[in-house]
Design a protein around this motif. Structure first.
Motif, PDB file in Angstrom:
ATOM      1  N   VAL A 180     -54.314   6.116  10.523  1.00  0.00           N
ATOM      2  CA  VAL A 180     -53.317   5.940  11.583  1.00  0.00           C
ATOM      3  C   VAL A 180     -52.002   6.680  11.317  1.00  0.00           C
ATOM      4  O   VAL A 180     -51.228   6.907  12.245  1.00  0.00           O
ATOM      5  CB  VAL A 180     -53.036   4.443  11.861  1.00  0.00           C
ATOM      6  N   GLU A 198     -42.730  -3.340  21.131  1.00  0.00           N
ATOM      7  CA  GLU A 198     -43.636  -2.457  20.409  1.00  0.00           C
ATOM      8  C   GLU A 198     -43.854  -2.971  18.987  1.00  0.00           C
ATOM      9  O   GLU A 198     -42.983  -3.621  18.406  1.00  0.00           O
ATOM     10  CB  GLU A 198     -43.040  -1.046  20.315  1.00  0.00           C
ATOM     11  N   TRP A 216     -39.393   5.211   5.939  1.00  0.00           N
ATOM     12  CA  TRP A 216     -39.216   5.455   7.369  1.00  0.00           C
ATOM     13  C   TRP A 216     -39.646   4.220   8.149  1.00  0.00           C
ATOM     14  O   TRP A 216     -40.425   3.414   7.651  1.00  0.00           O
ATOM     15  CB  TRP A 216     -40.055   6.652   7.819  1.00  0.00           C
ATOM     16  N   ARG A 219     -42.732   3.168  15.419  1.00  0.00           N
ATOM     17  CA  ARG A 219     -43.151   2.238  16.459  1.00  0.00           C
ATOM     18  C   ARG A 219     -44.532   2.616  16.984  1.00  0.00           C
ATOM     19  O   ARG A 219     -44.935   3.790  16.914  1.00  0.00           O
ATOM     20  CB  ARG A 219     -42.148   2.265  17.616  1.00  0.00           C
ATOM     21  N   SER A 220     -45.209   1.612  17.538  1.00  0.00           N
ATOM     22  CA  SER A 220     -46.548   1.844  18.069  1.00  0.00           C
ATOM     23  C   SER A 220     -46.813   0.905  19.241  1.00  0.00           C
ATOM     24  O   SER A 220     -46.443  -0.267  19.200  1.00  0.00           O
ATOM     25  CB  SER A 220     -47.601   1.597  16.990  1.00  0.00           C
ATOM     26  N   PRO A 221     -47.519   1.398  20.275  1.00  0.00           N
ATOM     27  CA  PRO A 221     -47.909   0.498  21.368  1.00  0.00           C
ATOM     28  C   PRO A 221     -49.131  -0.349  21.017  1.00  0.00           C
ATOM     29  O   PRO A 221     -49.390  -1.355  21.672  1.00  0.00           O
ATOM     30  CB  PRO A 221     -48.239   1.465  22.515  1.00  0.00           C
ATOM     31  N   HIS A 224     -52.493   1.721  16.465  1.00  0.00           N
ATOM     32  CA  HIS A 224     -53.354   2.856  16.130  1.00  0.00           C
ATOM     33  C   HIS A 224     -52.652   4.202  16.234  1.00  0.00           C
ATOM     34  O   HIS A 224     -53.051   5.161  15.582  1.00  0.00           O
ATOM     35  CB  HIS A 224     -54.582   2.875  17.037  1.00  0.00           C
ATOM     36  N   HIS A 225     -51.650   4.261  17.093  1.00  0.00           N
ATOM     37  CA  HIS A 225     -50.911   5.504  17.318  1.00  0.00           C
ATOM     38  C   HIS A 225     -49.436   5.218  17.020  1.00  0.00           C
ATOM     39  O   HIS A 225     -48.887   4.252  17.547  1.00  0.00           O
ATOM     40  CB  HIS A 225     -51.058   5.974  18.763  1.00  0.00           C
ATOM     41  N   TRP A 226     -48.806   6.072  16.221  1.00  0.00           N
ATOM     42  CA  TRP A 226     -47.443   5.815  15.752  1.00  0.00           C
ATOM     43  C   TRP A 226     -46.505   6.945  16.114  1.00  0.00           C
ATOM     44  O   TRP A 226     -46.876   8.111  16.071  1.00  0.00           O
ATOM     45  CB  TRP A 226     -47.454   5.587  14.227  1.00  0.00           C
ATOM     46  N   GLY A 227     -45.272   6.571  16.456  1.00  0.00           N
ATOM     47  CA  GLY A 227     -44.264   7.567  16.810  1.00  0.00           C
ATOM     48  C   GLY A 227     -42.861   7.016  16.598  1.00  0.00           C
ATOM     49  O   GLY A 227     -42.672   6.020  15.907  1.00  0.00           O
ATOM     50  N   LYS A 228     -41.869   7.698  17.211  1.00  0.00           N
ATOM     51  CA  LYS A 228     -40.455   7.293  17.092  1.00  0.00           C
ATOM     52  C   LYS A 228     -40.052   7.134  15.626  1.00  0.00           C
ATOM     53  O   LYS A 228     -39.459   6.120  15.236  1.00  0.00           O
ATOM     54  CB  LYS A 228     -40.198   5.996  17.870  1.00  0.00           C
ATOM     55  N   HIS A 229     -40.392   8.134  14.843  1.00  0.00           N
ATOM     56  CA  HIS A 229     -40.177   8.066  13.394  1.00  0.00           C
ATOM     57  C   HIS A 229     -38.700   8.240  13.042  1.00  0.00           C
ATOM     58  O   HIS A 229     -38.055   9.163  13.518  1.00  0.00           O
ATOM     59  CB  HIS A 229     -41.016   9.137  12.703  1.00  0.00           C
TER      60      HIS A 229
END
Lengths: 353, 353
Positions: A180, A198, A216, A219-221, A224-229
């Motif tokens: 992930v 989130e 770090w 966030r994730s919805p 399984h998928h992560w962003g907004k690092h």
């Protein structure tokens, strides 16, 4: 600020000799860095069990998961005087320009009623699976949400070290969700509840030339998928956490914000524990950070072992003001210690006391 | 297999002298690695423009974005004989244990009607913004979907190099989406359509000790959060792409699958281009890969410059069988070349001809 951990009198509570190897021909060299949880009235540890063949005097040998072998593993065996061998560290070596681990880790359950005496299961609970885990799986954090336990762990292979996700509701059947967060990344700890709609996690990418081993938040919805690092905690030159920092287990919600116990290491690879206090609504905001460690490797079992001068935690239980951490000492044995959350907060500064 | 690129006779088509510096006191050292797109009947390049102060004989100096300065930048200036300075590479240096770039990059638009003569805008289009971009933004890939252009680029700062996302519909107003893939990562190319209901991207994490500079493919529900990471192309010892590989621009859909032009470098940092053919429905399956480069740095402007022996592309236009790449040569000038897609496919093996 002194070491404020109250170590179990029974430490170490688990040693390699307490555990059965996963197969004939392998020895357990180390028990490390358990994930911790409560299930069905008991306390569970998800141990990292590191194995390798019995070492012969002039050779180094290590197992690698290989589905093409009838046994499921291949053994790489190299003479110690081979000019293509470079062996800088008990934990890894390089051969013909490629890096290998000296041991192969799997995850295994241990259960306890009192949190001190643990019964280790006879067989591995989770083995590495697929080409992104051929060097094993390590250092699982366990976070429970709505009856599902989420395991975030290091998936290790020649392709790199990334964060894998596995979930379970009953600790018998497991669902694998793949990688992930991509390499180089480890020390991923999920927050135990959504923030602003989130999921959130702490994790530790590593920099190459630019950047470093920093913590770090992302966030994730859907987990399984992560962003907004966002980068929230850097190494601090000249201090105990000058070379690497990484999250421990899931953050603990306090009246002042999220309390995170993290590890830091210096150039001597001496691993200590410290604390971060993060804003409740925006955990990218760091409110406070330990100037001195809250725990240092000072007990004999923490100072000497497979890889000495290490206290490393990625699992804890919270009961009122008490947080009980389970930790790997010297990358070899499992120990326990208790902290007062109020004492940790007070160590961060008067305004948090 | 020979170099099958047909270079523009007009190469280089853009040089640093063709562009106005972003501010007094800075020189443009390099033009690099443009993203490419069509908009409103014209061809657009989104250039990477790398600047620094005029270099004085005994000093090295570099700009860093700093919102606390009235000018928006601070200049770091160090004597070349400072014992804390280590200067291994024209592209970066280390000072007091920290790594800095020698130049600060922004992104700037250039427009053309014929694809050869470009008019560069007077001012930067996009500057680094925020603490994750204080060392600048670089190497944007541009992918258009449903009238929105998505820019994936390298966001560089002391926290590391990760992938940032910006979108625009009109090339005047831009929406910034932050860092979507954490460090160390660059060379992120979006697929131009969803696959199996999800967005897909190629990207290039870097390994530390374990792993390397390999190409991965990942999925996203929304372009902002990424998961399902798979490693698809490794470096190949002894070959032209033995040390690093990374995706170029968006994959091109052919009747045989997704064709990706990628870069590979060897231990001498000689950058060539090759091709990957990926399964149409599951781009983690590699159907074919170039044994020899399809393009090598052989022209004088490719062999000598700011950082010589480099051809690097992250932008192209497709027109029938012709793919026109725009590329950075020697990290200093912008060039163009055409390939026949059929010739690239044939170079991968008889079955793709």
């Amino acid at each position: 600020m002194p070491d404020i951990a109250r170590r179990f009198a029974e430490n170490p509570i688990l040693r390699p000799a307490d555990v059965a190897p996963s197969r004939d021909g392998l020895n357990i060299e180390c028990l490390l860095n358990p994930g911790v949880f409560r299930y069905d009235g008991r306390i569970g540890l998800l141990l990292r069990v590191a194995e390798r063949p019995m070492q012969e005097e002039d050779w180094v040998s290590t197992p690698i998961l290989d589905p093409h072998q009838p046994s499921g593993i291949a053994i790489l065996k190299i003479r110690k005087d081979d000019p293509d061998l470079f062996y800088p560290d008990p934990r890894l070596f390089q051969y013909q320009g490629k890096t290998y681990l000296t041991t192969l880790s799997h995850l295994r359950l241990a259960w306890s009623d009192d949190g001190v005496r643990f019964q280790v299961e006879d067989k591995p609970t989770l083995l590495g699976l697929g080409e992104l885990e051929s060097f094993g799986i390590e250092d699982a954090r366990v976070t429970e949400m709505d009856g599902t336990y989420y395991l975030t762990y290091s998936a290790v292979s020649p392709s790199g070290v990334g964060v894998g996700l596995i979930s379970t509701r009953d600790w018998r059947t497991f669902e694998r969700h793949g990688m992930v967060i991509p390499p180089s990344n480890k020390d991923c700890a999920l927050f135990p509840q959504k923030i602003d709609g989130e999921y959130a996690a702490l994790h530790r990418p590593s920099g190459v030339m630019i950047g470093g081993n920093f913590i770090w938040v992302s966030r994730s919805p859907d987990l399984h998928h992560w962003g907004k690092h966002r980068c929230i905690a850097w190494t601090r030159p000249g201090m105990w956490d000058s070379v690497r920092v990484g999250a421990g287990a899931e953050p603990i919600l306090t009246s002042h914000g999220w309390l995170e116990i993290y590890h830091g290491a210096n150039a001597d690879s001496r691993y200590c524990l410290g604390a971060l206090l993060l804003d409740r609504d925006d955990p990218a905001k760091v409110l406070a950070r330990s100037l001195e460690p809250i725990m240092e490797p000072t007990a004999p079992y923490e100072e000497t072992g497979f890889f000495g001068k290490v206290v490393f935690t990625n699992g804890h239980l919270v009961d009122g003001d008490t947080v009980t951490i389970y930790y790997g000492a010297s990358d070899e044995v499992i120990c326990g210690a208790k902290f007062s959350i109020q004492e940790i907060l007070a160590s961060l500064g008067k305004q948090w006391a």
